[in-house]
Design an enzyme around this catalytic site. Structure first.
Site, PDB file in Angstrom:
ATOM      1  N   LYS A 210      -5.679  22.751  41.401  1.00 47.07           N
ATOM      2  CA  LYS A 210      -6.592  21.621  41.579  1.00 47.07           C
ATOM      3  C   LYS A 210      -5.813  20.385  42.018  1.00 47.07           C
ATOM      4  CE  LYS A 210      -9.893  19.000  38.768  1.00 47.07           C
ATOM      5  NZ  LYS A 210     -10.646  18.994  37.503  1.00 47.07           N
ATOM      6  N   GLU A 216       4.758  24.511  37.477  1.00 41.23           N
ATOM      7  CA  GLU A 216       4.910  25.965  37.584  1.00 41.23           C
ATOM      8  C   GLU A 216       4.398  26.467  38.930  1.00 41.23           C
ATOM      9  OE1 GLU A 216       3.575  24.330  35.099  1.00 41.23           O
ATOM     10  OE2 GLU A 216       4.080  25.199  33.148  1.00 41.23           O
ATOM     11  N   GLY A 271     -10.513  22.729  35.071  1.00 37.75           N
ATOM     12  CA  GLY A 271      -9.705  23.917  35.378  1.00 37.75           C
ATOM     13  C   GLY A 271     -10.243  25.181  34.725  1.00 37.75           C
ATOM     14  N   ARG A 272     -10.501  25.104  33.423  1.00 37.33           N
ATOM     15  CA  ARG A 272     -10.928  26.319  32.707  1.00 37.33           C
ATOM     16  C   ARG A 272     -12.389  26.659  32.959  1.00 37.33           C
ATOM     17  NH1 ARG A 272      -9.582  22.091  29.684  1.00 37.33           N
ATOM     18  NH2 ARG A 272     -11.044  21.161  28.199  1.00 37.33           N
ATOM     19  N   GLU A 357      -8.698  25.289  24.462  1.00 36.70           N
ATOM     20  CA  GLU A 357      -8.351  24.055  25.164  1.00 36.70           C
ATOM     21  C   GLU A 357      -9.552  23.099  25.122  1.00 36.70           C
ATOM     22  OE1 GLU A 357      -5.151  23.611  28.508  1.00 36.70           O
ATOM     23  OE2 GLU A 357      -7.057  23.957  29.486  1.00 36.70           O
ATOM     24  N   HIS A 388      -6.209  50.457  15.994  1.00 34.30           N
ATOM     25  CA  HIS A 388      -4.981  51.088  15.514  1.00 34.30           C
ATOM     26  C   HIS A 388      -3.890  50.057  15.299  1.00 34.30           C
ATOM     27  CE1 HIS A 388      -6.430  55.227  16.142  1.00 34.30           C
ATOM     28  NE2 HIS A 388      -7.242  54.581  16.969  1.00 34.30           N
ATOM     29  N   LYS A 508       4.846  18.726  28.623  1.00 31.85           N
ATOM     30  CA  LYS A 508       5.174  18.675  30.060  1.00 31.85           C
ATOM     31  C   LYS A 508       6.124  17.513  30.340  1.00 31.85           C
ATOM     32  CE  LYS A 508       0.619  19.884  31.970  1.00 31.85           C
ATOM     33  NZ  LYS A 508      -0.416  19.408  32.869  1.00 31.85           N
TER      34      LYS A 508
HETATM   35  C1  G6Q Z   1      -7.772  23.579  32.412  1.00 35.63           C
HETATM   36  C2  G6Q Z   1      -6.591  22.779  32.510  1.00 35.63           C
HETATM   37  C3  G6Q Z   1      -5.367  23.510  33.009  1.00 35.63           C
HETATM   38  C4  G6Q Z   1      -5.223  23.581  34.513  1.00 35.63           C
HETATM   39  C5  G6Q Z   1      -3.784  23.971  34.843  1.00 35.63           C
HETATM   40  C6  G6Q Z   1      -3.546  24.123  36.297  1.00 35.63           C
HETATM   41  O1  G6Q Z   1      -8.861  23.197  32.077  1.00 35.63           O
HETATM   42  O2  G6Q Z   1      -6.864  21.630  33.182  1.00 35.63           O
HETATM   43  O3  G6Q Z   1      -5.245  24.806  32.480  1.00 35.63           O
HETATM   44  O4  G6Q Z   1      -6.136  24.480  35.056  1.00 35.63           O
HETATM   45  O5  G6Q Z   1      -2.919  23.043  34.285  1.00 35.63           O
HETATM   46  O6  G6Q Z   1      -3.781  22.921  36.947  1.00 35.63           O
HETATM   47  P1  G6Q Z   1      -3.848  22.836  38.506  1.00 35.63           P
HETATM   48  O7  G6Q Z   1      -4.998  23.651  38.967  1.00 35.63           O
HETATM   49  O8  G6Q Z   1      -4.011  21.391  38.834  1.00 35.63           O
HETATM   50  O9  G6Q Z   1      -2.546  23.392  39.027  1.00 35.63           O
END
Ligand code: G6Q
Length: 545
Positions: A210, A216, A271-272, A357, A388, A508
């Site tokens: 996003k 990462e 994001g989620r 989250e 199990h 972070k």
């Molecule tokens: C979700 C968070 C988080 C996000 C990641 C990746 O709700 O905001 O998990 O999706 O940190 O972020 P980017 O899509 O910006 O790389």
């Protein structure tokens, strides 16, 4: 703001639930079932192709009425409308929360800041479909003229867990001539293993971020570019092997991806909550545009149900309230999610982010600390594997662990008696958890007296059973939206912001400070952390050599 200024725990509706919990605390599920033969029917619900049996919870019809009273007090209906209408309910980030607009049918409208966002959603879906069709048909060629055979999604968190979960869940419907890989971890092994058997000439990277700044993802994306260039040699190849999913056109261009190959979304998609936005591009590449539309339709059916069904007949509301009952009034700390469907193997991991989250917060919307528990700890494994391993603790441990079982009527892979054996296990586990086995029953099996206590099952362990005809793109959409709205329901009552995630920031920032300190040139006396962190940095550098 949402709620009356009175703290949640001071409200009469909360106190009534507390009194009620004390009252029914000693009633075993065995007694609930014995005293009411119609219990299963009364405490079940069928809606939009989902059967929910919630009768094996430590509740009565009165519990549900009191919980609904609590939801009404919290203004759940009006808060739901506020979300669907695009109000900026994510107050700490000043954003609307409109994942529901991502699956709004063409011709409907959702206004944000005076603009209807639905046409834009469909414009992106159209571009995604066009692109997916070209890749799937072999029309889109790599730089050396070969069709794409492997798709690597690079993303993390919300830009990874939804895509990988959906790919695994819908693999049965996917184009088997394409290979899909998902790279998220900054651990170089993730990338190295993902590409080690791939040919760069036939590989397409979907960089999903996003913000397009995530450490990462950008580290992995740069390694992917280096890997691609090692094999393809020329910069011009990047345009044929990299596409981006992002809201940040500037950073995408800076990375070297043409914005013609960028699929956008908006700041009102968390994001989620983004697997049905362009972040789902890998899903669409796997199952095709029509499969993706079915997925969106499933989401939308659940949205309509959540928005319009009365609270008492509302799947996410009931499950959200029962979860809250278990957490706040029966003292459960965790919730197990147990899909009896191998294709849902990543569903628990996906739900962990969605639920934890979102609702792992201890500050209310007015900025004060809560005096009640919030988000439950979600975890799980697909059945029957968990049986199990950790089920022992659920059956006979000291903790109360409510379980959500997910079962499908029809298997996707019909293989002898497998599916009936699988289903029998799901049904039996829920039965065993609820009713257990008394000492008398154990004795009547001629068990020696010194083992009777060990072989006794207390029972009275709560569970929900979610029964759906078949795992399809549509039913997956319904299932994910079900949990999205469960999270929402609980967040509204807990009066927290379910849509921010400030708790991920501090680590972070500290990592950015430590990264340069790992340089061999930095001496130990230049480290100014606590004594533990200083010593660990020094030790790590010595081990690294
Ligand atoms: C979700 C968070 C988080 C996000 C990641 C990746 O709700 O905001 O998990 O999706 O940190 O972020 P980017 O899509 O910006 O790389």
């Amino acid at each position: 703001m949402a709620q009356s200024s009175r703290s949640l725990t001071d409200r009469p509706s909360w106190k009534a639930l507390q009194a009620h919990a004390n009252q029914i605390q000693s009633t075993h599920l065995r007694d609930h079932f014995k005293s009411d033969p119609g219990r299963a029917e009364k405490l079940s619900l069928d809606a939009i192709g989902i059967h929910l049996d919630y009768s094996k919870n430590r509740i009565t019809e009165e519990t549900i009425s009191l919980l609904i009273g609590l939801a009404e007090d919290a203004g759940l209906k009006s808060r739901t409308e506020a979300m669907f209408a695009g109000e900026k309910i994510n107050i700490t980030e000043g954003r609307a929360v409109l994942h529901t607009a991502l699956r709004a049918p063409k011709g409907t409208s959702v206004m944000v800041d005076g603009e209807d966002v639905v046409p834009g959603v469909h414009e992106v879906l159209g571009r995604m479909s066009n692109f997916a069709d070209r890749v799937r048909s072999g029309e889109w060629l790599g730089y050396t003229g070969k069709p794409i055979k492997a798709i690597v999604n690079i993303g993390i968190g919300g830009s990874d867990l939804g895509p990988v979960m959906a790919y695994e869940a819908l693999r049965y419907y996917s184009d088997r001539s394409l290979t899909f890989r998902f790279v998220s971890n900054v651990d170089g092994t993730d990338f190295a293993e993902a590409v080690h058997d791939l040919s760069a000439e036939e590989t397409l990277f979907v960089v999903s971020s996003k913000t397009f700044t995530t450490l990462e993802t950008m580290t992995n994306a740069r390694s992917a570019r280096t890997w691609a260039l090692e094999h393809l040699k020329v910069d011009a190849a990047i345009a044929k092997h990299f596409v981006a999913v992002s809201t940040n056109a500037e950073k995408v261009t800076e990375f070297g991806i043409d914005t013609a190959n960028m699929f956008g979304f908006w700041d009102w998609v968390g994001g989620r909550y983004s697997m049905d936005s362009a972040i789902g591009l890998s899903t669409m590449l796997a199952i095709g545009p029509s499969g993706f539309r079915e997925l969106l339709d499933g989401f939308h059916q659940m949205d309509v149900h959540f928005r319009t069904a009365p609270l008492r007949e509302n799947l996410p509301v009931l499950m959200g309230l029962i979860g809250l009952w278990n957490t706040n009034f029966l003292g459960a700390h965790t919730s197990a999610v147990l899909p009896y469907e191998q294709y849902l193997k990543r569903f628990p991991a996906y739900l962990q982010q969605l639920t934890m989250e979102s609702n792992g917060k201890h500050i209310t919307l007015d900025g004060t600390a809560v005096d009640y528990q919030t988000g439950s700890i979600y975890w799980g494994e697909p059945g029957t594997n968990g049986q199990h391993s950790f089920y022992q603790l659920i059956h006979q441990g000291t903790r109360l662990i409510p379980c959500d079982f997910v079962l499908f009527g029809q298997p996707l892979n019909q293989l002898g008696a497998h599916h009936d054996i699988l289903a029998a296990n799901a049904l039996a586990q829920a039965e065993a958890l609820a009713f257990g086995k008394t000492a008398e029953e154990v004795r009547s099996d001629n068990v020696p007296e010194h083992l009777v206590a060990h072989k006794t099952f207390e029972g009275n362990r709560p569970s929900n059973m979610i029964l759906i005809d078949k795992l399809t793109p549509s039913s997956l959409g319904k299932l994910v939206a079900l949990y999205e709205h469960i999270v929402f329901t609980q967040g509204i009552i807990w009066n927290i912001d379910s849509f921010d995630q400030w708790g991920v920031e501090l680590g972070k920032v500290l990592a950015q400070r430590i990264i340069p300190e790992l340089d061999s040139a930095v001496p130990t006396d230049a480290l100014h952390h606590d004594s533990s962190t200083n010593a660990l940095i020094t030790k790590f550098k010595a081990l690294r050599g």
